[in-house]
Write a protein that holds these residues in place. Structure first.
Motif, PDB file in Angstrom:
ATOM      1  N   SER A 273       0.819  -1.216   0.000  1.00  5.98           N
ATOM      2  CA  SER A 273       0.000   0.000   0.000  1.00  5.98           C
ATOM      3  C   SER A 273       0.852   1.265   0.000  1.00  5.98           C
ATOM      4  N   THR A 274       0.281   2.301  -0.601  1.00 10.44           N
ATOM      5  CA  THR A 274       0.909   3.630  -0.640  1.00 10.44           C
ATOM      6  C   THR A 274       0.010   4.699  -0.031  1.00 10.44           C
ATOM      7  N   ALA A 275      -1.214   4.326   0.389  1.00  5.98           N
ATOM      8  CA  ALA A 275      -2.159   5.285   0.970  1.00  5.98           C
ATOM      9  C   ALA A 275      -3.224   4.532   1.757  1.00  5.98           C
ATOM     10  N   VAL A 276      -3.968   5.270   2.587  1.00  5.59           N
ATOM     11  CA  VAL A 276      -5.180   4.820   3.283  1.00  5.59           C
ATOM     12  C   VAL A 276      -4.943   3.739   4.344  1.00  5.59           C
ATOM     13  N   GLU A 277      -4.049   2.837   4.107  1.00  2.52           N
ATOM     14  CA  GLU A 277      -3.853   1.645   4.930  1.00  2.52           C
ATOM     15  C   GLU A 277      -3.596   1.966   6.401  1.00  2.52           C
ATOM     16  N   THR A 278      -3.975   1.034   7.282  1.00  4.65           N
ATOM     17  CA  THR A 278      -3.561   1.128   8.680  1.00  4.65           C
ATOM     18  C   THR A 278      -2.640  -0.038   9.014  1.00  4.65           C
ATOM     19  N   ILE A 279      -3.243  -1.237   9.243  1.00  7.54           N
ATOM     20  CA  ILE A 279      -2.404  -2.384   9.607  1.00  7.54           C
ATOM     21  C   ILE A 279      -2.678  -3.609   8.744  1.00  7.54           C
ATOM     22  N   SER A 280      -3.813  -3.657   8.058  1.00  4.54           N
ATOM     23  CA  SER A 280      -4.142  -4.647   7.042  1.00  4.54           C
ATOM     24  C   SER A 280      -4.558  -6.007   7.592  1.00  4.54           C
ATOM     25  N   PHE A 281      -5.868  -6.253   7.516  1.00  6.16           N
ATOM     26  CA  PHE A 281      -6.386  -7.589   7.815  1.00  6.16           C
ATOM     27  C   PHE A 281      -5.780  -8.608   6.860  1.00  6.16           C
ATOM     28  N   ALA A 282      -5.680  -8.234   5.586  1.00  9.12           N
ATOM     29  CA  ALA A 282      -5.184  -9.177   4.579  1.00  9.12           C
ATOM     30  C   ALA A 282      -3.791  -9.671   4.933  1.00  9.12           C
ATOM     31  N   CYS A 283      -2.921  -8.757   5.363  1.00  5.64           N
ATOM     32  CA  CYS A 283      -1.564  -9.144   5.731  1.00  5.64           C
ATOM     33  C   CYS A 283      -1.589 -10.152   6.868  1.00  5.64           C
ATOM     34  N   ARG A 284      -2.387  -9.888   7.871  1.00  4.57           N
ATOM     35  CA  ARG A 284      -2.442 -10.766   9.040  1.00  4.57           C
ATOM     36  C   ARG A 284      -3.079 -12.119   8.699  1.00  4.57           C
ATOM     37  N   GLU A 285      -4.060 -12.119   7.812  1.00  5.19           N
ATOM     38  CA  GLU A 285      -4.665 -13.387   7.392  1.00  5.19           C
ATOM     39  C   GLU A 285      -3.665 -14.251   6.633  1.00  5.19           C
ATOM     40  N   MET A 286      -2.883 -13.624   5.758  1.00  8.09           N
ATOM     41  CA  MET A 286      -1.904 -14.393   4.985  1.00  8.09           C
ATOM     42  C   MET A 286      -0.789 -14.920   5.887  1.00  8.09           C
ATOM     43  N   MET A 287      -0.373 -14.141   6.865  1.00  4.62           N
ATOM     44  CA  MET A 287       0.637 -14.629   7.808  1.00  4.62           C
ATOM     45  C   MET A 287       0.086 -15.781   8.639  1.00  4.62           C
ATOM     46  N   ALA A 288      -1.196 -15.688   9.017  1.00  7.97           N
ATOM     47  CA  ALA A 288      -1.810 -16.772   9.780  1.00  7.97           C
ATOM     48  C   ALA A 288      -1.842 -18.070   8.985  1.00  7.97           C
ATOM     49  N   MET A 289      -1.883 -17.955   7.657  1.00  6.85           N
ATOM     50  CA  MET A 289      -1.841 -19.150   6.802  1.00  6.85           C
ATOM     51  C   MET A 289      -0.413 -19.591   6.495  1.00  6.85           C
ATOM     52  N   GLY A 290       0.551 -18.967   7.163  1.00  9.06           N
ATOM     53  CA  GLY A 290       1.924 -19.413   7.039  1.00  9.06           C
ATOM     54  C   GLY A 290       2.672 -18.852   5.848  1.00  9.06           C
ATOM     55  N   LYS A 291       2.334 -17.619   5.456  1.00  7.54           N
ATOM     56  CA  LYS A 291       3.009 -17.003   4.316  1.00  7.54           C
ATOM     57  C   LYS A 291       3.881 -15.836   4.776  1.00  7.54           C
ATOM     58  N   PRO A 292       5.164 -15.851   4.452  1.00  7.58           N
ATOM     59  CA  PRO A 292       5.977 -14.662   4.700  1.00  7.58           C
ATOM     60  C   PRO A 292       5.461 -13.514   3.837  1.00  7.58           C
ATOM     61  N   MET A 293       5.622 -12.281   4.335  1.00 13.03           N
ATOM     62  CA  MET A 293       4.980 -11.140   3.696  1.00 13.03           C
ATOM     63  C   MET A 293       5.969 -10.114   3.183  1.00 13.03           C
ATOM     64  N   LEU A 294       5.696  -9.628   1.970  1.00 10.05           N
ATOM     65  CA  LEU A 294       6.373  -8.469   1.408  1.00 10.05           C
ATOM     66  C   LEU A 294       5.448  -7.273   1.594  1.00 10.05           C
ATOM     67  N   VAL A 295       5.879  -6.295   2.406  1.00 12.19           N
ATOM     68  CA  VAL A 295       5.030  -5.138   2.697  1.00 12.19           C
ATOM     69  C   VAL A 295       5.824  -3.851   2.498  1.00 12.19           C
ATOM     70  N   THR A 296       5.099  -2.763   2.375  1.00 16.05           N
ATOM     71  CA  THR A 296       5.744  -1.451   2.273  1.00 16.05           C
ATOM     72  C   THR A 296       5.901  -0.821   3.652  1.00 16.05           C
ATOM     73  N   ARG A 297       6.839   0.085   3.741  1.00 14.31           N
ATOM     74  CA  ARG A 297       7.045   0.854   4.964  1.00 14.31           C
ATOM     75  C   ARG A 297       6.027   1.991   4.976  1.00 14.31           C
ATOM     76  N   TYR A 298       4.773   1.607   5.108  1.00 16.63           N
ATOM     77  CA  TYR A 298       3.684   2.585   5.084  1.00 16.63           C
ATOM     78  C   TYR A 298       2.740   2.304   6.245  1.00 16.63           C
ATOM     79  N   ALA A 299       2.382   3.354   6.976  1.00 14.88           N
ATOM     80  CA  ALA A 299       1.436   3.265   8.091  1.00 14.88           C
ATOM     81  C   ALA A 299       1.836   2.112   9.021  1.00 14.88           C
ATOM     82  N   GLY A 300       0.872   1.252   9.387  1.00 13.85           N
ATOM     83  CA  GLY A 300       1.161   0.184  10.336  1.00 13.85           C
ATOM     84  C   GLY A 300       1.618  -1.112   9.716  1.00 13.85           C
ATOM     85  N   LEU A 301       1.793  -1.172   8.396  1.00 19.29           N
ATOM     86  CA  LEU A 301       2.179  -2.434   7.761  1.00 19.29           C
ATOM     87  C   LEU A 301       3.465  -3.036   8.340  1.00 19.29           C
ATOM     88  N   PRO A 302       4.523  -2.236   8.580  1.00 16.33           N
ATOM     89  CA  PRO A 302       5.750  -2.838   9.119  1.00 16.33           C
ATOM     90  C   PRO A 302       5.580  -3.430  10.517  1.00 16.33           C
TER      91      PRO A 302
END
Length: 368
Positions: A273-302
């Protein structure tokens, strides 16, 4: 406690809907939970299926052109608040925040008001100042959001950090054979498959990943596949893919009721994400399924990942940095299976619903 949860979205509602459905389900039984949302909204429809939840069709019109509708909605909401006599109203956006405050004016018994900040939009102006003075507590869903609130008109209110929780039982790793079958069906014949269930909005950054693919040598590019769930891309987005020469490397499974087969098929998840995002349900759901994540240094993603352990963090809107990560992965620099196990362990420690519901309930109790 008697609680009223509100949301202004009249369609899908995205993360707001996910948040409120999880909260309503977690609180029902022990508490009387009511949900007010626009007629026809996904939140109203799905909340009605949850045991013990009372739903109330309630529009939250926004804007001067809808002033007559706004007054009708205010009368409706005011009558609802009188009849329910709730202890806490929990609002989740500016439109429902404004209407609830107006409807509460002059009521003989005023419930406490809690507001959750769900986006990274700025909070300047008289409207925010007026709402802040009348709000009893504010929830930030990430440390980044909390810092924004501390620098806003809400700084003088009780502020609470409660990161979003996800259903780590529903979103769990699947057996290898099942994951392999999903991969064959969705994007067979690649060495590295990346997936996102964060949607196709422009600010989600999936086109930046496509630009990163275009930077790779053709032989490497042919080894990579990308899956993006959500609303099909528009004509302009498809034209951009074609112009980059990577349209054959990116596929769109569509709007899915169940995104788990797509996530299961992938080696790596991404939310860029480059805007609007906070922490991302999608990111947390994918991690819960055992996937390492590529995220941007934006808002709460890191805040979701430990770089090098269960993911990678790159600057927002930086295809060159993304291409560098892809090249390293294609060269075998990371043990993706081990990183996925750490992502799942991270989710088990920090992302579960019980902690999220308990922390939100603690906010209600503090104000009530």
């Amino acid at each position: 406690m008697k609680l009223l949860l509100t949301n202004f979205h009249d369609g899908d509602g995205g993360g707001h809907t996910t948040y409120l459905l999880a909260l309503a389900a977690g609180l029902s039984g022990a508490h009387a939970v009511h949900v007010a949302a626009p007629p026809g909204s996904r939140l109203l429809r799905e909340a009605a299926r949850l045991p013990g939840i009372q739903v109330h069709p309630q529009p939250f019109p926004n804007g001067l052109r809808k002033l007559a509708r706004w007054w009708r909605a205010r009368r409706r909401l005011r009558a609802l608040l009188r009849s329910l006599a709730v202890d806490v109203v929990h609002v989740n956006g500016s439109a429902d925040h404004r209407l609830v405050l107006s409807a509460l004016a002059g009521l003989p018994r005023r419930p406490r008001l809690v507001f959750t900040k769900h986006n990274s939009k700025p909070m300047a102006g008289l409207g925010h100042w007026w709402r802040a003075r009348r709000t009893d507590a504010v929830i930030a869903v990430s440390a980044h959001t909390l810092a924004m609130l501390q620098a806003s008109a809400y700084a003088g209110r009780p502020l609470h950090l409660v990161r979003n929780g996800v259903d780590i039982v529903h979103f769990a790793p699947v057996p290898a054979a099942e994951a392999a079958a999903s991969r064959r069906a969705l994007f067979d014949g690649v060495d590295l498959l990346l997936a996102s269930c964060a949607g196709t909005a422009a600010y989600k950054g999936w086109l930046d990943l496509a630009r990163a693919l275009a930077l790779l040598p053709a032989t490497d590019r042919a080894r990579v596949g990308v899956l993006v769930c959500g609303k099909p891309p528009d004509a302009r987005q498809r034209e951009a893919l074609e112009a980059l020469g990577v349209a054959d490397r990116v596929r769109f499974p569509g709007l899915l009721d169940d995104v788990r087969p797509v996530i299961a098929a992938a080696d790596v998840g991404f939310v860029l994400s480059t805007a609007v995002e906070t922490i991302s349900f999608a990111c947390r759901e994918m991690m819960a399924m055992g996937k390492p994540m590529l995220v941007t240094r934006y808002a709460g993603l890191p805040e979701n990942v430990a770089p090098g352990e269960d993911g990678w963090v790159v600057p927002p809107g930086d295809p060159a940095a993304m291409a560098e990560v892809l090249a390293r992965l294609l060269a075998g620099s990371a043990d993706l299976r081990a990183m996925g196990l750490r992502a799942r362990a991270h989710a088990e420690r920090e992302f579960g619903l019980p902690g999220f519901v308990a922390a939100t309930l603690a906010v209600y109790r503090a104000v009530a």
